[in-house]
Enzyme design. Structure first.
Site, PDB file in Angstrom:
ATOM      1  N   LYS A 172      55.787  70.974  71.573  1.00 54.13           N
ATOM      2  CA  LYS A 172      56.367  69.793  70.917  1.00 54.13           C
ATOM      3  C   LYS A 172      57.637  70.271  70.212  1.00 54.13           C
ATOM      4  O   LYS A 172      57.850  70.038  69.009  1.00 54.13           O
ATOM      5  CB  LYS A 172      55.337  69.192  69.937  1.00 54.13           C
ATOM      6  N   ASP A 205      52.877  65.188  74.471  1.00 55.28           N
ATOM      7  CA  ASP A 205      52.465  63.793  74.673  1.00 55.28           C
ATOM      8  C   ASP A 205      52.715  63.362  76.120  1.00 55.28           C
ATOM      9  O   ASP A 205      51.895  62.676  76.739  1.00 55.28           O
ATOM     10  CB  ASP A 205      53.148  62.841  73.669  1.00 55.28           C
TER      11      ASP A 205
END
Ligand code: NAD
Length: 336
Positions: A172, A205
């Protein structure tokens, strides 16, 4: 004396009943194994005052190989996780979690063959937490260059050894530019040493969405600890659920084999929990100690019983107890 002695932590909840099923199958595999039992989790806290006593660590250090059942970690209070303690104490840094479609287990996806390689000693999952004030709690997310390089290098070496084509590094780094940025940069650095293996990086994600939508596009997936914890359960869901998801936790000197799932407390005493995840962890253990032929025999016996579909557990639509399922696998092994 048996050819191999392995440390066994039967675990909590449904762990001991699952281990009995798996031991029955291992005993029928023809491999000369003996078992040294050790404590971890709440039974160890009650006996010794802490979740992993030195006796357990010594047993694993002596035998080098451990089969571990699930341990129960109280949510939000109580003793520290036995898993986190064991992984840190033995420096078991690589959590290898294959997610492979199994003949006879019906899922929306067929022919899935993924391997999650999860870093297992760092990240916010190391649970270095404290209270800043009465109303503010803080958790330290520690990512190191040596820790990132070794897990990503492990993933590439695994890919090379198993003739796999691609490693996807998950992060991330758009938000956690320093910690996840370090993990991503280590990925790029290691990938340069493996020109024959495709390197890809994905934001976590997006990885979750891609796994739900197009899991067949992925191969080896390397993740920091917390993302790995979550996404390898998602991968398990693609191939039949937690009842089928095994894991090996590997360090430079020791190896521990366990299911991805937990102690399934709501099913204690019902004998309905599927032992296939722990059985596949035991198959990985047999491969690890060099008993590859026996590992294949056990795997094929399990697949045959599942494909027949008559003596299977409730999670795959059956009505059998896990003991009846294990006995059916033993019969297959004897008939082979
Ligand atoms: P869980 O994995 O025990 O169960 C979640 C659900 O998955 C179950 O309700 C069940 O529907 C299904 N499931 C899991 N294993 C199955 C099996 N073998 N056969 C059929 N269905 C199965 O997770 P949880 O309820 O979130 O956690 C219970 C406890 O286990 C917690 O204390 C947690 O900390 C611990 N835990 C331990 C480990 C470990 O020791 N490696 C891993 C995960 C969770």
């Amino acid at each position: 004396m048996a050819k191999y002695t392995i440390t066994v932590i039967p675990g909590e909840g449904t762990g001991p009943e699952i281990w009995e099923c798996v031991q029955m199958i291992l005993d029928a595999s023809g491999v000369d194994l003996s078992y040294e039992y050790a404590d971890a989790g709440l039974p160890a806290v009650e006996k010794y005052g802490y979740p992993v006593p030195p006796e357990t660590i010594e047993s694993i250090k002596k035998n080098k190989v451990c089969m571990k059942g699930p341990t129960t970690t109280p949510v939000g209070f109580g003793h520290k996780s036995a898993n986190v303690t064991l992984r840190k104490a033995l420096d078991l840094y690589a959590n290898v979690r294959p997610a492979r479609s199994i003949p006879g287990v019906k899922t929306p996806w067929q022919n899935i063959d993924l391997v999650g390689i999860r870093e297992n000693t760092e990240d916010s999952y190391a649970a270095i937490e404290h209270w800043v004030s009465d109303e503010v709690a803080q958790c330290l997310k520690v990512i190191t260059r040596p820790g990132s390089l070794r897990i990503i290098d492990y993933a590439f070496k695994y890919a090379r050894a198993h003739n796999r084509k691609k490693v996807t590094v998950v992060h991330k780094a758009n938000i956690m530019k320093i910690t996840d940025g370090l993990f991503l940069n280590c990925g790029r650095e290691v990938a340069a040493h493996y020109p024959n293996i495709e390197f890809q990086d994905l934001i976590v994600d997006n990885m979750a969405m891609q796994l739900a939508l197009k899991p067949y596009l992925y191969d080896v997936i390397c993740l920091p600890n917390l993302y790995g914890d979550i996404l390898t359960d998602l991968m398990a869901g693609l191939t039949g659920g937690l009842g089928f998801a095994p894991g090996a936790i590997i360090g430079d000197n020791y190896a521990m084999f366990e299911a991805v799932h937990g102690s399934t407390p709501k099913y204690i005493g019902m004998k309905r929990v599927n032992p296939s995840a722990v059985l596949q962890a035991a198959i990985m253990m047999l491969e690890h100690i060099g008993e590859k032929e026996a590992a294949q025999r056990v795997y094929h016996a399990m697949c045959a019983v599942l494909a027949e579909g008559k003596k299977v557990t409730a999670d795959v639509g059956g009505t059998c107890t896990n003991e009846e399922y294990a006995k059916a696998i033993v019969e297959r092994l004897k008939a082979a």
